[in-house]
Design a protein around this motif. Sequence first.
Motif, short mmCIF file in Angstrom:
data_model
loop_
_atom_site.label_atom_id
_atom_site.label_comp_id
_atom_site.label_asym_id
_atom_site.label_seq_id
_atom_site.Cartn_x
_atom_site.Cartn_y
_atom_site.Cartn_z
N GLY A 1 32.05 15.52 144.28
CA GLY A 1 32.63 15.03 145.55
C GLY A 1 31.78 15.51 146.75
N LEU A 2 32.06 16.16 147.93
CA LEU A 2 31.34 16.35 148.63
C LEU A 2 29.64 16.50 148.89
CD1 LEU A 2 33.00 19.45 150.12
CD2 LEU A 2 32.97 17.42 150.33
N LEU A 3 29.04 16.66 147.83
CA LEU A 3 27.63 16.02 147.64
C LEU A 3 26.96 14.66 147.20
CD1 LEU A 3 25.50 17.40 147.97
CD2 LEU A 3 24.94 17.53 145.30
N ALA A 4 28.24 13.43 147.12
CA ALA A 4 28.46 12.33 146.94
C ALA A 4 27.83 11.99 148.62
CB ALA A 4 29.28 11.54 146.45
N VAL A 5 28.36 12.97 149.83
CA VAL A 5 28.35 12.16 151.27
C VAL A 5 26.73 12.47 151.10
CG1 VAL A 5 29.01 13.00 153.49
CG2 VAL A 5 30.43 12.42 151.34
N PHE A 6 25.83 13.48 150.37
CA PHE A 6 24.59 13.95 151.41
C PHE A 6 23.93 12.48 150.41
CE2 PHE A 6 20.64 15.47 149.27
CZ PHE A 6 20.01 15.87 149.99
N PHE A 7 24.43 12.57 149.85
CA PHE A 7 23.82 11.16 148.07
C PHE A 7 23.41 9.77 149.24
CE2 PHE A 7 23.41 14.42 145.35
CZ PHE A 7 22.27 13.96 144.24
N PHE A 8 24.69 9.62 149.96
CA PHE A 8 24.80 8.51 150.57
C PHE A 8 23.90 8.40 151.99
CE2 PHE A 8 27.93 6.17 154.54
CZ PHE A 8 27.39 4.90 153.42
N VAL A 9 24.26 10.00 152.91
CA VAL A 9 22.63 9.42 153.78
C VAL A 9 21.02 9.62 153.06
CG1 VAL A 9 22.16 11.30 155.62
CG2 VAL A 9 24.96 11.42 155.00
#
Length: 403
Positions: free
Chosen positions: A67-75
């Motif tokens: 979940g949270l790591l998807a934010v990193f992949f988005f950036v």
Amino acid sequence: MSSPRSELARYLRTETVGGSLLLAAAAVALLWVNSPWGEGYLTLTETRLAIAPLHLDLTLADWVKDGLLAVFFFVAGLELKRELVVGELADPKRAALPIIAAVGGVVTPALIAYGIGFGVEGMDRGWAVPVATDIAFALAVLAMTGSRIPASARVFLLSLAVVDDLMAIVLIAILFTAGLAFTWLLVALACCAAWWFAQHRRWCSPLIYIPLALLCWYALHEAHIHPTLAGVACGLLTRVRSDEGEDEAPATRWEHKFQPISAGLCVPLFALFASGVPINGEVLGDLFTERLSLAIILGLLLGKTTGIFGISWLAIRTGLAKRPANLGYRDMFALSVLGAIGFTVSLLVAELALEDYPESAELAKAAVLVTSMAASLIGSALLLRRGRVHQARRDADALEPEQ
């Protein structure tokens, strides 16, 4: 006068700060799980948090990793899209290099691991353990020790690692997925199409994009595909050129908003939950004697480095690709060593590939951890040395009299 909140965001956008937080969180996890209070760490990571209406029943570690790591992949996707359209990778031959390098960095470790571990229990799928590069950790090490290296180094490493991880996710889907749910895959593709359409129509409301992103993530999860892929997809579908009269393009605006969240919260929590690998005397004793661990160690450290650097050198020499601006072959070799930081995705593959062999899984995870630490230290030393060389050149150029 800027607000404390904006100052904190600016501070977290500094890559050395994000890298420091990530490495500190990883150190805390490693020390915690191997301390007398290690059971507390394992209890925390294995605590389950369920959302019954959505049939989501994940551990806290999974919520952070998926979940949270998807934010990193988005950036990361936003940054990669910008480089592909208006940056270093806008040149097709420069864009081709990290893709070619990623292929070499996946195939070579797999061949080495399979050759060394042939016949060992679990290695029929365990050869996939050393194929992945950990984007977050590799970029953190580069930020900490490669600040004097030309900026094209980060673009090359980011592009390489994103392609590398996409290939690793495809391998996970092929090797370890019980069955692909095509209906949910179609839902995810529809979300991506809707995201692109909204960008094309210049719609700006978060009430459009947040539900689309969440649905895309959920659809990929239900399709049995690593859901962090949703972050990469949404980032790559975001507009990076600003229109006339527009202060910032959506990609730039969203990167400024989400990068501090990624660096200050998502990635450190990910490191905290992923880095707790128990290491005892028996495991350490087997690391350099068992073929399973040797296959992973040599696959990561030797296979990644030679695969990435070797095929990059060949592609540049044959004219298939261009060398990144201002980078020499020694710089690229140092970056190739960072590619051997497998860590989280490799740990995930080890769990999936060796789930029927618990002792082998623990040994494999220890091999991934030790090798990733070694690659971090060797890569850091090489980057610091290359940084001094680049700084000396800049100083010499500054002292040259104007013509």
